[in-house]
Design an enzyme around this catalytic site. Structure first.
Site: not given
Ligand code: CP
Ligand code: NVA
Length: 329
Positions: A115, A142, A145, A240, A287, A315
């Site tokens: 990440r 993502h 997701q 989101d 998400c 997930r």
């Molecule tokens: N939806 C998602 O990726 O959640 P987190 O940021 O908690 O991993």
């Molecule tokens: N768009 C959000 C998604 C988190 C899972 C972010 O990148 O923070």
């Protein structure tokens, strides 16, 4: 770069490959992945040793609940060994080059799940490492997701692709990383997709072009608009956060966005408009994490038509399926 990578035409082609974006994954590969996700969700027993002896670096520059937990638990259920590497304090490339980092990690682990702030760092990691690299969220995409999200809708459609294709999906809010991967997954599978964002917050134009081509190939359509009235007649409404992790601008940008995005809040009224003309109420998707009271109201996210916790559960099942195929012997 990921767009130039060869297509993953079938689930078997995930073997040994990176997953950086869904832009190079075929509809057939996604549907075969869903079949494995459904089978392993129903009974994990036959898959308990598929990651035997394999170690996974879970490298996170940003916070996470769902992605961290679903990968850690999923890898353990499949017999592998997850190692969480908290990179919140030191960004990738800060202490040593991304390339050196990858060339070290590949000597110990069989896969890197990352990440990151920048997709470019992820691409460099993938270019440098011999082992597969999986995108656990970047500023651009993502993909894990979106696989879980479309799998969740596939379940709602009774595991029937023809019924899934009859669904119309709307995304309302910021044209961000989650939006990009959702657009990829939905248009690939022939789900009509409407993306409704404020002016200036539309998804990236290259992603929109890719998804228009996917929709055309699948015989469906994609609409990108700033008009909230376009919400009518959608079986599922997705939103989101209005400000993603790492987006620039600080407190001023947050305040600015709250004003700009207020017309795009998913409220009971918006959900009622989405359902108009449909035989049953529209599903609500997110998400997570959610900023309750901003992009979505409590009554919507807590309603019986909200499937947000199914998405979170899935997930793990979607990622397990990906790992099963990535490490097929
Ligand atoms: N939806 C998602 O990726 O959640 P987190 O940021 O908690 O991993
Ligand atoms: N768009 C959000 C998604 C988190 C899972 C972010 O990148 O923070």
């Amino acid at each position: 770069m990921p767009e130039a990578q060869p297509m993953i035409e079938s689930a078997a082609a995930f073997r040994g490959r990176d997953l950086l974006t869904l832009a190079n994954v075929s509809p057939r590969a996604v549907l075969e992945l869903f079949a494995t996700a459904a089978a392993s969700k129903a009974d994990i027993t036959p898959y308990r040793r598929v990651l035997d002896g394999k170690s996974f670096a879970l490298l996170f520059e940003k916070p996470s609940l769902r992605t961290k937990m679903s990968f850690e638990v999923g890898i353990a259920k499949l017999g592998g060994h997850p190692i969480f590497m908290d990179h919140a304090a030191a960004r990738l490339g800060a202490r040593e080059s991304v390339r050196d980092y990858a060339k070290n990690l590949e000597r110990w682990v069989d896969c890197i799940v990352a990440r990151v702030y920048l997709q470019s760092a992820l691409d460099e990691l993938a270019d440098s490492a011999r082992c597969p690299v999986i995108n656990a969220l970047s500023d651009r995409y993502h993909p894990c997701q979106a696989l879980a999200d479309l799998f969740t809708l596939f379940e709602q459609a009774g595991h029937d692709h023809a019924r899934l294709r009859e669904m119309r999906l709307a995304y309302v809010g910021d044209g961000n990383n989650v939006c990009h991967s959702l657009m990829h997954a939905a248009t690939l599978l022939g789900v009509h997709t409407t993306v409704i964002t404020p002016k200036g917050y539309a998804p990236a134009s290259d992603v929109t072009r890719e998804c228009e081509a996917f929709a055309k190939a699948a015989g469906s359509s994609l609409l990108v608009t700033t008009d909230p009235a376009a919400i009518e007649r959608h079986h599922a409404v997705y939103t989101d956060v209005w400000v993603s992790m790492g987006q620039p601008g600080g407190v001023d940008e947050v305040t600015r966005r709250r004003k700009i995005f207020s017309k795009y809040q998913v409220s009971a009224d918006l959900m009622a408009r989405a359902s108009s003309g449909l035989p049953s109420p529209s599903l609500f998707m997110h998400c997570l994490p959610a900023q309750r009271g901003l992009e979505v109201t409590d009554d919507v996210i807590d309603s019986p038509h909200s499937i947000v916790y199914d998405q979170a559960e899935n997930r793990m099942h979607a990622q397990n399926a990906l790992l099963i195929h990535t490490f097929a012997r």
